[in-house]
Design a protein around this motif. Structure first.
Motif, short mmCIF file in Angstrom:
data_model
loop_
_atom_site.label_atom_id
_atom_site.label_comp_id
_atom_site.label_asym_id
_atom_site.label_seq_id
_atom_site.Cartn_x
_atom_site.Cartn_y
_atom_site.Cartn_z
N ALA A 99 6.63 -5.27 14.79
CA ALA A 99 7.61 -4.36 14.17
C ALA A 99 6.54 -2.93 13.78
O ALA A 99 7.27 -1.90 13.05
CB ALA A 99 8.20 -4.83 12.84
N TYR A 100 5.26 -2.95 13.94
CA TYR A 100 4.33 -1.67 13.45
C TYR A 100 5.00 -0.40 14.43
O TYR A 100 4.93 0.65 14.21
CB TYR A 100 3.03 -2.01 13.65
N GLU A 102 8.08 1.07 16.94
CA GLU A 102 9.44 0.99 16.65
C GLU A 102 10.17 -0.04 17.53
O GLU A 102 9.90 -0.50 18.64
CB GLU A 102 10.04 2.25 17.47
N THR B 31 -0.23 -1.04 2.93
CA THR B 31 0.08 -0.29 4.18
C THR B 31 1.39 -0.70 4.79
O THR B 31 1.77 -1.89 5.02
CB THR B 31 -1.13 -0.59 5.24
N TYR B 33 5.35 0.72 7.17
CA TYR B 33 6.10 1.60 7.86
C TYR B 33 7.36 1.76 7.22
O TYR B 33 8.07 0.81 6.74
CB TYR B 33 5.99 1.30 9.35
N PHE B 35 11.38 3.40 8.25
CA PHE B 35 12.43 3.70 9.31
C PHE B 35 13.58 4.18 8.94
O PHE B 35 14.17 3.63 7.56
CB PHE B 35 12.54 2.51 10.35
N ARG B 50 9.92 6.99 12.23
CA ARG B 50 9.13 6.01 11.61
C ARG B 50 8.12 6.68 11.20
O ARG B 50 7.52 7.90 11.48
CB ARG B 50 8.49 5.09 12.74
N GLU B 95 9.23 -1.58 6.96
CA GLU B 95 8.86 -2.79 7.65
C GLU B 95 7.99 -3.69 6.74
O GLU B 95 7.11 -3.43 6.03
CB GLU B 95 7.88 -2.26 8.97
N THR B 97 5.16 -5.77 6.50
CA THR B 97 3.77 -5.93 7.18
C THR B 97 3.37 -7.41 7.18
O THR B 97 2.93 -7.75 8.13
CB THR B 97 2.77 -5.10 6.39
#
Lengths: 114, 114
Positions: A99-100, A102, B31, B33, B35, B50, B95, B97
């Motif tokens: 999922a890092y 898209e 860290t 992401y 979306f 993203r 997301e 991680t």
């Protein structure tokens, strides 16, 4: 292909019947994810695969739900003995490196359990 | 665990107005992401953006812009000069991680009235 393909588009089952949904990820993508959207807005993660290996199955109701991703075949999500509450739209997504990157979503399969 | 709050359940605006959709998230990851996805009435999920947690620069793409504030864990989305075609449900999605899956917020339903 260039898009995530999901079949069928709609599926109607009587309570207690089996339902099987299919997902073809984008060619070259090694991760596949299944999500369930029960109410119009609420998403639930079900399971993810890295190639044919289960990566994360923490969202799967294991009693009746199972999933596979076999080489050279579409991935599948199967529900044995469906219940009314399984009525939902099931989305499949694929990504290149988890999922890092898209996640590309398929159009979804709408399952209606009567 | 990841958690997402989209405080606005439904918003209505008149065409050509600007509108901002709020998103506040919780994460223990350093860290991650973030979306945004759009789900129009037809039901498919459309990827919008993203954003890497290291990059706090605001981003603009046409009529869309995003304001990422790591200090307040917010990732707000603004549509400038809204159009009827912008009517959809918008999901903010950090997301995970740790588990490599997308956690969807509850969504904000935007209606743009002609």
């Amino acid at each position: 292909g260039e898009e995530v393909a999901q079949t069928p588009k709609h599926l109607v089952r009587g309570e207690g019947q089996k339902a099987k949904l299919y997902c073809a990820p984008i060619k070259g993508h090694s991760y596949v994810f299944w999500y369930q959207q029960v109410l119009k807005n609420e998403f639930k993660f079900l399971i993810s695969f890295q190639n044919e290996n289960v990566f994360d199955e923490t969202g799967m109701p294991k009693e009746r739900f199972s999933a596979k991703c076999l080489p050279n075949s579409p991935c599948s999500l199967e529900i044995q003995a469906t219940k009314l509450e399984d009525s939902a739209v099931y989305f499949c997504a694929s990504s290149q490196v988890g999922a890092y990157n898209e996640q590309f979503f398929g159009p979804g399969t709408r399952l209606t359990v009567l | 665990a990841q958690k997402v709050t989209q405080a606005q359940t439904e918003i209505s605006v008149v065409e050509k107005e600007d509108v901002t959709l709020d998103c506040v998230y919780e994460t223990r990851d350093t860290t991650y992401y973030l979306f945004w996805y759009k789900q129009p009435p037809s039901g498919e999920l459309v990827f919008l953006i993203r954003r890497n947690s290291f990059d706090e620069q605001n981003e603009i793409s046409g009529r869309y812009s995003w304001n990422f504030q790591k200090s307040t864990s917010s990732f707000n989305f603004t549509i400038t000069a809204s159009q009827v075609v912008d009517s959809a449900v918008y999901f903010c999605a950090p997301e995970s991680t740790s588990y490599d899956k997308v956690i969807f917020g509850p969504g904000t339903s935007l209606s743009v009235i002609p």
